[in-house]
Write a protein that holds these residues in place. Sequence first.
Motif, PDB file in Angstrom:
ATOM      1  N   ALA A 223      42.755  57.072  41.868  1.00  0.00           N
ATOM      2  CA  ALA A 223      44.087  56.709  42.356  1.00  0.00           C
ATOM      3  C   ALA A 223      44.188  55.203  42.582  1.00  0.00           C
ATOM      4  CB  ALA A 223      44.389  57.453  43.648  1.00  0.00           C
ATOM      5  N   GLY A 224      45.312  54.635  42.199  1.00  0.00           N
ATOM      6  CA  GLY A 224      45.588  53.231  42.470  1.00  0.00           C
ATOM      7  C   GLY A 224      44.978  52.251  41.494  1.00  0.00           C
ATOM      8  N   ALA A 225      44.182  52.721  40.533  1.00  0.00           N
ATOM      9  CA  ALA A 225      43.610  51.816  39.539  1.00  0.00           C
ATOM     10  C   ALA A 225      44.682  51.432  38.522  1.00  0.00           C
ATOM     11  CB  ALA A 225      42.431  52.474  38.836  1.00  0.00           C
ATOM     12  N   SER A 226      44.497  50.287  37.890  1.00  0.00           N
ATOM     13  CA  SER A 226      45.530  49.774  36.987  1.00  0.00           C
ATOM     14  C   SER A 226      44.905  49.098  35.778  1.00  0.00           C
ATOM     15  CB  SER A 226      46.442  48.787  37.733  1.00  0.00           C
ATOM     16  OG  SER A 226      45.667  47.767  38.345  1.00  0.00           O
ATOM     17  N   VAL A 227      45.724  48.921  34.748  1.00  0.00           N
ATOM     18  CA  VAL A 227      45.303  48.259  33.514  1.00  0.00           C
ATOM     19  C   VAL A 227      46.124  46.995  33.339  1.00  0.00           C
ATOM     20  CG1 VAL A 227      45.127  48.448  31.005  1.00  0.00           C
ATOM     21  CG2 VAL A 227      44.643  50.442  32.447  1.00  0.00           C
ATOM     22  N   HIS A 228      45.449  45.882  33.090  1.00  0.00           N
ATOM     23  CA  HIS A 228      46.116  44.591  32.938  1.00  0.00           C
ATOM     24  C   HIS A 228      45.778  44.004  31.571  1.00  0.00           C
ATOM     25  CE1 HIS A 228      46.817  44.399  37.374  1.00  0.00           C
ATOM     26  NE2 HIS A 228      45.725  45.140  37.357  1.00  0.00           N
ATOM     27  N   LYS A 229      46.756  43.368  30.945  1.00  0.00           N
ATOM     28  CA  LYS A 229      46.541  42.677  29.689  1.00  0.00           C
ATOM     29  C   LYS A 229      46.328  41.188  29.945  1.00  0.00           C
ATOM     30  CE  LYS A 229      49.104  45.711  26.545  1.00  0.00           C
ATOM     31  NZ  LYS A 229      50.006  45.722  25.377  1.00  0.00           N
ATOM     32  N   HIS A 230      45.368  40.610  29.219  1.00  0.00           N
ATOM     33  CA  HIS A 230      45.085  39.190  29.336  1.00  0.00           C
ATOM     34  C   HIS A 230      45.010  38.566  27.943  1.00  0.00           C
ATOM     35  CE1 HIS A 230      44.062  39.100  33.685  1.00  0.00           C
ATOM     36  NE2 HIS A 230      43.690  40.349  33.459  1.00  0.00           N
ATOM     37  N   PHE A 231      45.420  37.329  27.853  1.00  0.00           N
ATOM     38  CA  PHE A 231      45.347  36.584  26.590  1.00  0.00           C
ATOM     39  C   PHE A 231      43.911  36.110  26.365  1.00  0.00           C
ATOM     40  CE2 PHE A 231      45.412  32.592  24.256  1.00  0.00           C
ATOM     41  CZ  PHE A 231      46.179  32.910  23.163  1.00  0.00           C
ATOM     42  N   PRO A 232      43.376  36.191  25.137  1.00  0.00           N
ATOM     43  CA  PRO A 232      43.965  36.885  24.003  1.00  0.00           C
ATOM     44  C   PRO A 232      43.280  38.228  23.771  1.00  0.00           C
ATOM     45  CG  PRO A 232      42.330  35.309  23.207  1.00  0.00           C
ATOM     46  CD  PRO A 232      42.253  35.331  24.728  1.00  0.00           C
TER      47      PRO A 232
END
Length: 241
Positions: A223-232
């Motif tokens: 619960a509460g975990a997330s996915v983030h996009k980073h360049f590149p």
Amino acid sequence: MECEMKEGEMCVKREYAKEWLDEAELELPELERSLREVWHVNRYLGGNPALYAHMEKMVAKVDGGKVRVLDVATGLADIPVALLNWRGLRGRHVSISCVDIHPQMIALAAKRTSGYPEIEVSEADGTALPYDDNSFHIAICNLALHHLDEQQSVKLLSEMNRVASIGWIVTDLERRRLAYWSAKLLAGLVWRSPVTRHDGPLSVRRSYTASEARELLRQAGIAGASVHKHFPFRLALVGHG
């Protein structure tokens, strides 16, 4: 796991062919050469900044005392060495435990960290960590998720979540068409190790998309975990204790 792909993004299905790092007993000099090329990718093409961006907030939550960090699938242990000079940990007492499942990696990591008493290296499986719950403040894992199948990936995420009291970060490649062709370009013009030339483009095809990564978190029940996009072309899966 079905893959949601937009036009121009990459092959519909994730690739499962083995990388040479996973299936061959490589000579230590060649293995080290390849891993050093991977390190340069981390350093100059977004891997380390993606990790540091999330880790800095977690370090700030450690109230005094020693900051205990676990690095899973450490490879050459270059990231633990870099962390000792990173501004987010500078001036803090820190201990970093590095684990890897491959004995060859452990030998190279032990050699790399012999002059750093803050770093301990041992052999362990990231999907079945030999540590009690909340043994570390922060757990990290870089460029290892794509080496695992979905079931193993879920186990890894569950274990990272279990042993970290403040939070954990798993960074990896994002499967995209442009990322693949960028890796092909590096393989043709920059990388010299035949292992890196073979594994680099394949690593992109073996990696997850953001939607697939979210599904892994759902299956892990975190619960509460997330996915983030980073360049590149980087993903960071982040969980908080």
